[in-house]
Each structure stands twice: as C-alpha cells, then as structure tokens.
Design a protein around this motif. Sequence first.
Motif, short mmCIF file in Angstrom:
data_model
loop_
_atom_site.label_atom_id
_atom_site.label_comp_id
_atom_site.label_asym_id
_atom_site.label_seq_id
_atom_site.Cartn_x
_atom_site.Cartn_y
_atom_site.Cartn_z
N PRO A 88 16.72 -40.84 -79.40
CA PRO A 88 16.36 -41.18 -78.02
C PRO A 88 15.13 -40.45 -77.52
CG PRO A 88 18.22 -39.69 -78.04
CD PRO A 88 17.97 -40.08 -79.47
N HIS A 89 14.79 -39.36 -78.21
CA HIS A 89 13.69 -38.52 -77.76
C HIS A 89 12.42 -38.83 -78.52
CE1 HIS A 89 16.72 -36.36 -75.57
NE2 HIS A 89 17.37 -36.09 -76.69
N ALA A 90 11.31 -38.79 -77.83
CA ALA A 90 10.02 -39.09 -78.44
C ALA A 90 9.54 -37.95 -79.31
CB ALA A 90 8.98 -39.37 -77.36
N ALA A 91 8.89 -38.32 -80.41
CA ALA A 91 8.19 -37.30 -81.21
C ALA A 91 6.96 -36.87 -80.43
CB ALA A 91 7.79 -37.89 -82.56
N LYS B 55 4.87 -36.43 -62.32
CA LYS B 55 4.06 -36.45 -63.54
C LYS B 55 4.82 -35.86 -64.74
CE LYS B 55 -0.57 -35.37 -65.30
NZ LYS B 55 -0.17 -34.84 -66.59
N ASP B 56 5.48 -34.73 -64.56
CA ASP B 56 6.19 -34.09 -65.66
C ASP B 56 7.35 -34.95 -66.14
OD1 ASP B 56 4.47 -31.94 -65.55
OD2 ASP B 56 5.80 -30.70 -64.32
N GLN B 57 8.05 -35.58 -65.21
CA GLN B 57 9.18 -36.45 -65.59
C GLN B 57 8.68 -37.70 -66.32
OE1 GLN B 57 8.90 -34.99 -62.60
NE2 GLN B 57 10.61 -33.55 -62.79
N ILE B 58 7.54 -38.25 -65.85
CA ILE B 58 6.99 -39.45 -66.48
C ILE B 58 6.62 -39.18 -67.93
CG2 ILE B 58 5.02 -41.05 -66.43
CD1 ILE B 58 4.98 -40.57 -63.36
N GLU B 59 6.08 -37.98 -68.19
CA GLU B 59 5.64 -37.64 -69.54
C GLU B 59 6.77 -37.05 -70.38
OE1 GLU B 59 2.37 -35.03 -68.88
OE2 GLU B 59 0.99 -36.64 -68.31
N GLY B 60 7.94 -36.82 -69.76
CA GLY B 60 9.05 -36.20 -70.49
C GLY B 60 10.33 -37.01 -70.45
N PRO B 61 11.28 -36.65 -69.56
CA PRO B 61 12.61 -37.29 -69.54
C PRO B 61 12.60 -38.81 -69.39
CG PRO B 61 12.60 -35.32 -68.17
CD PRO B 61 11.18 -35.56 -68.58
N PHE B 62 11.65 -39.36 -68.62
CA PHE B 62 11.63 -40.80 -68.41
C PHE B 62 11.35 -41.57 -69.69
CE2 PHE B 62 10.37 -40.75 -63.61
CZ PHE B 62 11.60 -40.19 -63.32
N ARG B 63 10.83 -40.89 -70.74
CA ARG B 63 10.50 -41.58 -71.98
C ARG B 63 11.68 -41.59 -72.97
NH1 ARG B 63 5.30 -42.91 -71.97
NH2 ARG B 63 5.19 -43.32 -74.20
N ASP B 64 12.83 -41.11 -72.52
CA ASP B 64 14.05 -41.17 -73.32
C ASP B 64 14.42 -42.64 -73.55
OD1 ASP B 64 16.96 -41.31 -73.89
OD2 ASP B 64 16.89 -39.14 -73.57
N LEU B 65 14.70 -43.01 -74.79
CA LEU B 65 14.99 -44.42 -75.10
C LEU B 65 16.22 -44.94 -74.37
CD1 LEU B 65 14.21 -44.93 -78.90
CD2 LEU B 65 13.00 -45.86 -76.93
N ARG B 66 17.16 -44.05 -74.05
CA ARG B 66 18.35 -44.50 -73.32
C ARG B 66 17.98 -44.93 -71.90
NH1 ARG B 66 21.48 -39.15 -75.21
NH2 ARG B 66 19.39 -38.42 -74.62
N VAL B 67 17.03 -44.22 -71.31
CA VAL B 67 16.53 -44.61 -69.98
C VAL B 67 15.79 -45.94 -70.08
CG1 VAL B 67 14.98 -43.99 -68.10
CG2 VAL B 67 16.36 -42.22 -69.21
N THR B 68 14.95 -46.06 -71.12
CA THR B 68 14.20 -47.30 -71.32
C THR B 68 15.13 -48.50 -71.48
OG1 THR B 68 12.36 -46.12 -72.39
CG2 THR B 68 12.55 -48.48 -72.85
N ALA B 69 16.16 -48.34 -72.31
CA ALA B 69 17.11 -49.43 -72.55
C ALA B 69 17.84 -49.82 -71.28
CB ALA B 69 18.11 -49.02 -73.63
N ALA B 70 18.27 -48.81 -70.52
CA ALA B 70 18.99 -49.09 -69.27
C ALA B 70 18.11 -49.85 -68.29
CB ALA B 70 19.47 -47.78 -68.64
N MET B 71 16.83 -49.46 -68.21
CA MET B 71 15.91 -50.13 -67.29
C MET B 71 15.61 -51.56 -67.75
SD MET B 71 15.33 -48.23 -64.72
CE MET B 71 17.07 -47.80 -64.91
N LEU B 72 15.50 -51.77 -69.06
CA LEU B 72 15.28 -53.12 -69.57
C LEU B 72 16.40 -54.06 -69.12
CD1 LEU B 72 14.04 -52.37 -73.20
CD2 LEU B 72 12.74 -53.61 -71.45
N VAL B 73 17.64 -53.58 -69.23
CA VAL B 73 18.78 -54.42 -68.86
C VAL B 73 18.88 -54.58 -67.35
CG1 VAL B 73 21.30 -54.59 -68.90
CG2 VAL B 73 20.07 -53.81 -70.94
N LEU B 74 18.81 -53.45 -66.62
CA LEU B 74 19.00 -53.49 -65.17
C LEU B 74 17.93 -54.33 -64.48
CD1 LEU B 74 20.40 -52.51 -62.61
CD2 LEU B 74 18.96 -50.46 -62.67
#
Length: 291
Positions: free
Chosen positions: A284-287, A106-125
């Motif tokens: 890369p970090h959410a407001a 839960k903490d990772q989902i609401e925090g580090p996983f929302r980093d845009l670099r992670v999002t971009a990597a997942m979109l491509v992969l």
Amino acid sequence: MTWLESLVLGLVQGLTEFLPVSSSAHLRLTAAFSGWRDPGAAFTAITQIGTEAAVLIYFRKDIGRILAAWSRSLVDRSMRQDPDARTGWLVIVGSIPIGVLGLTLKDQIEGPFRDLRVTAAMLVLIGVVIGVADRLAARDEKGGRHRAPKQRKDLSDLGVKDGLVYGCCQALALVPGVSRSGATISGGLFMGYRREAAARYSFLLAVPAVLASGAFELKDAMASGQVAWGPTLFATLVAFASGYAVIAWFMKYISTKSFMPFVWYRIALGIVIIGLVTAGVLSPHAAEPAE
C-alpha cells in the motif's frame, strides 16, 4: 527514471487527466504494477503542465475572450456583469480552496494520501458519487412518463456560491483516486448544470490551480536537483499530445453519452486494488519517488 518509464507515465497522465478516473491514481498504480518507483507528487505536478497546455490551446478562443473581458472589468465596473468577465472572476474564486488546502496539506499529499488503500477507497466512493450525479442529470434531460424534461443551468448562470462549490470539489482531487474532472463535473451536475457546461468550467477552473502547482513543484525540484529532467520533460510533452486528443474526444462524448462506463471502471479497479493489497501482492505504501 528511464525513458521507457517517462513515455508510459506521460501517456498515462495525458490519457487520464481529463477523464473522471484520476490521473494521479493511475500514475501511482502504473508504477506499482510495473515494479517502478512511485513517480511522486512533483512528477505528477510538472507533467500536468503539459496537459494544461493542451487545455490552453483547445480552449484558446474561450480563454482569450474571458481574459479580455476580465481585464476590461478591472477598470470598467459595468463590464463585471459581462458573462465572460464574470467567468474570469469566478475561476479566481473557485481556485481559492485548492490553493489554501494544497499549501496546508502538502506533507499529507506527498505522503499518507498516496497510500493505495486511500486511492482504492476514493476510486470506489467518488465513482458512486459520479454515478448518482449522472443519473440525476439524465433524469432531468430525458424527463419521465409523468415528468417533462428539466432545463439545466449553463455557465451564464454561474454565481459566487456555485463557483466556491466547484472549487471545493476540485480541492478533493488533492487525494489520489478522486479525479479533478470527476469531482468538479459531478459537483456541477448536482448543482443542476448541463454536462458540457460542467465539463467546460471544470477544465477552465483547473488551469490556474494546475499551473500554479506545477510552478511550485518546479521551483522545489530545481532547488533540490533530484529530478531527472530529460525524462520528466519528455513525459510532459507526451502528456500534452495525448491530453489534447482526449479533450477533443471527451467534449464530444459527454454531449450524448453517460458517465456510467467510467463509474463501473472506477469501482472495479478500486475493488481489485483492495484485493491485491489485502492479499499482499501490492504494497500500500509507495517506494521512494523515481529520480
């Protein structure tokens, strides 16, 4: 959160929830490109209740039949071999992985996983994964010069092992950029299921997970008092209406069309995001989540 933001984000949620492009990523990106605060995981989970209501209505006959057969199988063991009853049990089995990981991470989902670099990597992969799965399915459906078309599996062939694999694929969608439908449908295609069967089970499998997640976030939001209820509920209604239209279109689309347009879109979007983050145009970090 303003009413305009809720309208736009509700539309984004409804239009992207059932397509293999990741609704959570698009909510995050819409806010980032617009200069708005990140709507947050709670907003995403609550508005997903609207899109799942669209699933309940669109598949109401299937869901009603499955629930009736499953209920009878609780007292009549012979009913457990009924395809609808078995589908009901396998939806429960397939929901276990995302339930366990959703609470654990839960903490990772609401925090580090929302980093845009992670999002971009997942979109491509995951875009590449969907593309490979789509090509394998097309090869089986069309056959080849020296190869006859191969019969692919239907939901009547679904077993516990495949149900758990579907569930693990769905759990990947806890990371923005993966896409619940993209992960589960491509998982189904790799296991040899027809496109329509993979999509139908993907949508059915999402119902308990999304409704449970939405209820969980709803409870926390009510306790915290930090949610703008008017705009959030409005966005949920918008997501319901647009989501229903997308389901109706998508179920017709996948019967004859390739997933490759979505694959190229995902890859292009991921590359653009990486470029903008690298250039410093996007953080890369959410407001802080919007209130």
